[in-house]
Design a protein around this motif. Structure first.
Motif, PDB file in Angstrom:
ATOM      1  N   ARG A  86     -13.437  28.770   1.301  1.00 25.72           N
ATOM      2  CA  ARG A  86     -12.812  29.860   0.553  1.00 25.72           C
ATOM      3  C   ARG A  86     -13.496  31.169   0.931  1.00 25.72           C
ATOM      4  O   ARG A  86     -14.735  31.246   0.921  1.00 25.72           O
ATOM      5  N   GLU A  87     -12.713  32.162   1.234  1.00 26.40           N
ATOM      6  CA  GLU A  87     -13.296  33.438   1.629  1.00 26.40           C
ATOM      7  C   GLU A  87     -14.051  34.086   0.475  1.00 26.40           C
ATOM      8  O   GLU A  87     -15.096  34.709   0.674  1.00 26.40           O
ATOM      9  N   ALA A  88     -13.538  33.929  -0.743  1.00 22.20           N
ATOM     10  CA  ALA A  88     -14.111  34.654  -1.879  1.00 22.20           C
ATOM     11  C   ALA A  88     -15.483  34.146  -2.284  1.00 22.20           C
ATOM     12  O   ALA A  88     -16.353  34.923  -2.673  1.00 22.20           O
ATOM     13  N   MET A  89     -15.707  32.825  -2.204  1.00 16.65           N
ATOM     14  CA  MET A  89     -16.962  32.254  -2.695  1.00 16.65           C
ATOM     15  C   MET A  89     -17.060  30.795  -2.286  1.00 16.65           C
ATOM     16  O   MET A  89     -16.059  30.153  -1.959  1.00 16.65           O
ATOM     17  N   GLY A  90     -18.278  30.251  -2.309  1.00 17.08           N
ATOM     18  CA  GLY A  90     -18.433  28.812  -2.214  1.00 17.08           C
ATOM     19  C   GLY A  90     -17.818  28.174  -3.455  1.00 17.08           C
ATOM     20  O   GLY A  90     -17.855  28.766  -4.541  1.00 17.08           O
ATOM     21  N   TRP A  91     -17.277  26.976  -3.311  1.00 11.26           N
ATOM     22  CA  TRP A  91     -16.514  26.411  -4.422  1.00 11.26           C
ATOM     23  C   TRP A  91     -16.927  24.978  -4.701  1.00 11.26           C
ATOM     24  O   TRP A  91     -16.971  24.145  -3.787  1.00 11.26           O
ATOM     25  N   ILE A  92     -17.242  24.692  -5.955  1.00  9.96           N
ATOM     26  CA  ILE A  92     -17.504  23.334  -6.410  1.00  9.96           C
ATOM     27  C   ILE A  92     -16.209  22.808  -7.018  1.00  9.96           C
ATOM     28  O   ILE A  92     -15.804  23.236  -8.090  1.00  9.96           O
ATOM     29  N   ARG A  93     -15.572  21.907  -6.290  1.00 15.16           N
ATOM     30  CA  ARG A  93     -14.263  21.436  -6.733  1.00 15.16           C
ATOM     31  C   ARG A  93     -14.380  20.437  -7.871  1.00 15.16           C
ATOM     32  O   ARG A  93     -13.601  20.471  -8.819  1.00 15.16           O
ATOM     33  N   SER A  94     -15.345  19.528  -7.762  1.00 14.09           N
ATOM     34  CA  SER A  94     -15.474  18.476  -8.774  1.00 14.09           C
ATOM     35  C   SER A  94     -16.924  18.054  -8.892  1.00 14.09           C
ATOM     36  O   SER A  94     -17.648  17.969  -7.895  1.00 14.09           O
ATOM     37  N   ILE A  95     -17.333  17.743 -10.116  1.00 13.66           N
ATOM     38  CA  ILE A  95     -18.641  17.149 -10.366  1.00 13.66           C
ATOM     39  C   ILE A  95     -18.464  16.157 -11.501  1.00 13.66           C
ATOM     40  O   ILE A  95     -17.850  16.472 -12.526  1.00 13.66           O
ATOM     41  N   GLY A  96     -18.950  14.943 -11.303  1.00 14.51           N
ATOM     42  CA  GLY A  96     -18.776  13.911 -12.320  1.00 14.51           C
ATOM     43  C   GLY A  96     -19.956  12.963 -12.363  1.00 14.51           C
ATOM     44  O   GLY A  96     -20.551  12.650 -11.331  1.00 14.51           O
ATOM     45  N   VAL A  97     -20.295  12.519 -13.563  1.00 14.96           N
ATOM     46  CA  VAL A  97     -21.355  11.538 -13.771  1.00 14.96           C
ATOM     47  C   VAL A  97     -20.811  10.451 -14.686  1.00 14.96           C
ATOM     48  O   VAL A  97     -20.143  10.747 -15.692  1.00 14.96           O
ATOM     49  N   LEU A  98     -21.066   9.199 -14.343  1.00 17.05           N
ATOM     50  CA  LEU A  98     -20.605   8.091 -15.160  1.00 17.05           C
ATOM     51  C   LEU A  98     -21.169   8.185 -16.573  1.00 17.05           C
ATOM     52  O   LEU A  98     -22.301   8.645 -16.775  1.00 17.05           O
TER      53      LEU A  98
END
Length: 308
Positions: A233-245
């Motif tokens: 992404r040009e605008a910023m680094g992107w964290i699409r998903s984060i999950g913990v059981l």
């Protein structure tokens, strides 16, 4: 005023990107839509462009765009809708076509009704009185958060005893991330289970740098969580998903994953990292992101209509 309505093709991706960026400037103050993201949307495996996409033109000017897809195989249908603020009539034409198609798609799936979701900025270019009059209402709110990063402050975190962290380097790792994604998000609002191949498209695997995907685990529980980020992404680094059981929550694993992502983006020369979060998330994610220094960029509402 008369408008020309037709389906989109992949060749329209650049024009659609320009329209979405014009909407971005109005809604959030700057353009943040990338061409490859629009192209990925138009290639969605559950979208038939001839029947599930709409472009509205005022002369040669693209003024409204709609896209529909079906991840559920049942009643739940998703749509995207964008319109310039001075062309509400075109937006309404697109919306009417999308509603009709959404109901038809649900009926093809064997359902007598359709539950349609649409994400809109909380101050959208679409006149929301038009959709309220058609029975739409807000059912959820999401925040897009962001955080400044730099090489000096953001370093890879030390691993606590008994905790292990690895990049997603092999096909087996990708399969494991998919499993962790499905399990950790199963109780989230509007979660749609996805098999491995459709999920790969959902995350745009072809354009994904898998070195920005990590798996975290513990000695007693094994692989317990993941973070999937992207740097396209040009605008910023992107964290699409984060999950913990569920059984691994409360051990600081999500915070560790975030710190790893911040450090990785800072090392690449990024100055900002963003992500989206459901404000009603029951896992404590909003509070975690606040503790990690993330702040509000803009807010998005999920609108819902039940069509019969």
């Amino acid at each position: 005023m008369s408008f020309v309505l037709r389906p989109a093709t992949l060749a329209d991706a650049s024009a659609v990107t320009d329209l979405l960026n014009a909407v971005d400037v109005i809604e959030i103050g700057r353009p943040e839509t990338d061409l490859h993201t629009v192209e990925a949307d138009l290639k969605h495996p559950e979208t038939d462009l001839e029947r599930d996409s709409w472009l509205a033109f005022d002369g040669d000017r693209l003024v409204a765009y709609g896209l529909l897809w079906d991840n559920s195989g049942g009643e739940r249908i998703d749509i995207d809708h964008y319109v310039l603020p001075d062309r509400q009539e075109a937006g309404q034409l697109v919306l009417e076509a999308m509603e009709a198609r959404a109901l038809g798609r649900a009926r093809e799936n064997g359902s007598g009704h359709s539950v349609v979701h649409l994400h809109l900025n909380i101050e959208p270019t679409l006149d929301t009185s038009l959709i309220r009059a058609r029975g739409w209402s807000v059912v959820r709110r999401y925040h897009v958060l962001r955080r400044a990063v730099d090489r000096t402050r953001d370093q890879a975190p030390p691993l606590p005893a008994g905790v292990r962290l690895r990049s997603c380097a092999t096909e087996a790792d990708r399969l494991r991330v998919h499993e962790l994604y499905q399990a950790s998000f199963a109780e989230h609002f509007d979660f749609q289970p996805r098999a491995y191949e459709p999920w790969l498209h959902d995350v745009d695997a072809e354009g994904l740098d898998w070195s920005l995907v990590w798996i975290v685990g513990t000695e007693d529980l094994g692989d317990s969580g993941f973070l999937l980020a992207r740097d396209d992404r040009e605008a910023m680094g992107w964290i699409r998903s984060i999950g913990v059981l569920r059984e691994a929550r409360g051990r600081g694993l999500a915070g560790l994953l975030l710190e790893q992502a911040f450090a990785a983006f800072a090392a690449r020369g990024r100055d900002t990292v963003g992500l989206g979060v459901d404000t009603s998330n029951a896992t404590g994610a909003p509070a975690l992101y606040a503790r990690q220094g993330m702040s509000l960029h803009y807010a998005v509402d999920t609108w819902e209509a039940v069509l019969r």
